[in-house]
Design an enzyme around this catalytic site. Sequence first.
Site, PDB file in Angstrom:
ATOM      1  N   LYS A 136      41.245  55.885  22.413  1.00 44.79           N
ATOM      2  CA  LYS A 136      42.238  56.631  21.625  1.00 44.79           C
ATOM      3  C   LYS A 136      41.743  58.046  21.345  1.00 44.79           C
ATOM      4  O   LYS A 136      42.531  59.002  21.338  1.00 44.79           O
ATOM      5  CB  LYS A 136      42.506  55.891  20.310  1.00 44.79           C
ATOM      6  CG  LYS A 136      43.396  56.652  19.317  1.00 44.79           C
ATOM      7  CD  LYS A 136      44.834  56.751  19.791  1.00 44.79           C
ATOM      8  CE  LYS A 136      45.697  57.599  18.851  1.00 44.79           C
ATOM      9  NZ  LYS A 136      45.625  57.234  17.439  1.00 44.79           N
ATOM     10  N   GLU A 157      42.373  67.948  12.630  1.00 45.59           N
ATOM     11  CA  GLU A 157      41.267  67.015  12.855  1.00 45.59           C
ATOM     12  C   GLU A 157      40.466  67.378  14.104  1.00 45.59           C
ATOM     13  O   GLU A 157      39.800  66.524  14.684  1.00 45.59           O
ATOM     14  CB  GLU A 157      41.809  65.590  12.977  1.00 45.59           C
ATOM     15  CG  GLU A 157      42.433  65.062  11.703  1.00 45.59           C
ATOM     16  CD  GLU A 157      42.881  63.617  11.809  1.00 45.59           C
ATOM     17  OE1 GLU A 157      42.339  62.773  11.081  1.00 45.59           O
ATOM     18  OE2 GLU A 157      43.782  63.337  12.623  1.00 45.59           O
ATOM     19  N   ASN A 196      43.807  61.340  22.198  1.00 45.18           N
ATOM     20  CA  ASN A 196      44.111  62.401  21.235  1.00 45.18           C
ATOM     21  C   ASN A 196      43.507  63.740  21.643  1.00 45.18           C
ATOM     22  O   ASN A 196      44.136  64.796  21.485  1.00 45.18           O
ATOM     23  CB  ASN A 196      43.603  62.027  19.844  1.00 45.18           C
ATOM     24  CG  ASN A 196      44.436  60.969  19.155  1.00 45.18           C
ATOM     25  OD1 ASN A 196      43.912  60.063  18.521  1.00 45.18           O
ATOM     26  ND2 ASN A 196      45.753  61.058  19.268  1.00 45.18           N
ATOM     27  N   SER A 214      50.591  65.392  15.695  1.00 47.34           N
ATOM     28  CA  SER A 214      50.528  65.759  14.276  1.00 47.34           C
ATOM     29  C   SER A 214      49.788  67.079  14.091  1.00 47.34           C
ATOM     30  O   SER A 214      50.053  67.821  13.140  1.00 47.34           O
ATOM     31  CB  SER A 214      49.839  64.652  13.476  1.00 47.34           C
ATOM     32  OG  SER A 214      48.516  64.438  13.940  1.00 47.34           O
ATOM     33  N   ASN A 273      42.139  58.630  12.819  1.00 45.75           N
ATOM     34  CA  ASN A 273      41.879  59.205  14.133  1.00 45.75           C
ATOM     35  C   ASN A 273      40.472  59.775  14.197  1.00 45.75           C
ATOM     36  O   ASN A 273      39.895  60.174  13.179  1.00 45.75           O
ATOM     37  CB  ASN A 273      42.865  60.348  14.430  1.00 45.75           C
ATOM     38  CG  ASN A 273      44.201  59.839  14.932  1.00 45.75           C
ATOM     39  OD1 ASN A 273      44.309  58.738  15.458  1.00 45.75           O
ATOM     40  ND2 ASN A 273      45.231  60.649  14.768  1.00 45.75           N
ATOM     41  N   ASN A 297      46.512  66.245  21.874  1.00 42.34           N
ATOM     42  CA  ASN A 297      46.858  66.867  20.592  1.00 42.34           C
ATOM     43  C   ASN A 297      46.649  68.380  20.538  1.00 42.34           C
ATOM     44  O   ASN A 297      47.560  69.120  20.150  1.00 42.34           O
ATOM     45  CB  ASN A 297      46.102  66.184  19.459  1.00 42.34           C
ATOM     46  CG  ASN A 297      46.609  64.779  19.200  1.00 42.34           C
ATOM     47  OD1 ASN A 297      47.359  64.226  20.000  1.00 42.34           O
ATOM     48  ND2 ASN A 297      46.194  64.188  18.098  1.00 42.34           N
TER      49      ASN A 297
END
Length: 251
Positions: free
Chosen positions: A124, A211, A128, A199, A40, A132
């Site tokens: 993507k 991340e 994210n 996650s 990612n 996220n």
Amino acid sequence: LKSFDLDLIILTVKAFDTEKAISQIKEFIQPKTYLLIAQNGYGNYEKAIQVIPKNQVVLSRIIFGARIIEPGFAEVTVFGDDVVIGQPENVISKKTLENIARILNQAGIPTKISGEVYAILWEKIIYNSALNPLGALLEKTYGELAENYETRFLMDRIIDEIFETLKAYGIKLRWETSEAYKNHFYQNLIPPTAKHYPSMYYDLKNGKPTEIDALNGAIVNLAEQRGLKTPVNKFITLMIKQMEKAFSTTT
């Protein structure tokens, strides 16, 4: 492993471990070994080609979730789309990419190749970055974030800021405007992953680093280099970093 001529190494570590991982595996990279970046965030490919010849580095977009059941076994928990692989600078032959895709397909991982893999990966990253950190901070699923006016408003602003940043760098996506992407985001991307928790949520709960620096944090840094401000992405980044500190001291 040094005694083997490895055909393919798949890099799946979290983005904050990319440099360390590449330094450890570079001695196993032979002239005919390919490295598949299956991670990612922004910066993994860029770090890899600083050490490994770019004509041996394959980039991918992964958009499915999984959990480890036991060593050697994993369960796919959510599936958004096929894996997409390619070489951003077109320095690996189509035949080689097709062979890698064939191997992954035979392993039960739906995979296709694309000459637009860099743009697809950025899509993507936007996905994210919008979902996220908010899902982690508020402990909400992707579907719950999309249903709520306040979180939807914040996700819209995150996406708008990223589009402005990419425009400053001349990075073109398959959607010309943020509005067009948002329609795709809400109508096509979120529904199949609506019950999924990011996650990043589990990382915080387990006192692990996230991340965020490869997602919203990367957007902030890229924007600042072009004299742009991304206040929502910066706020989200700072909030996650504060939560990292809080959870790391309580676990």
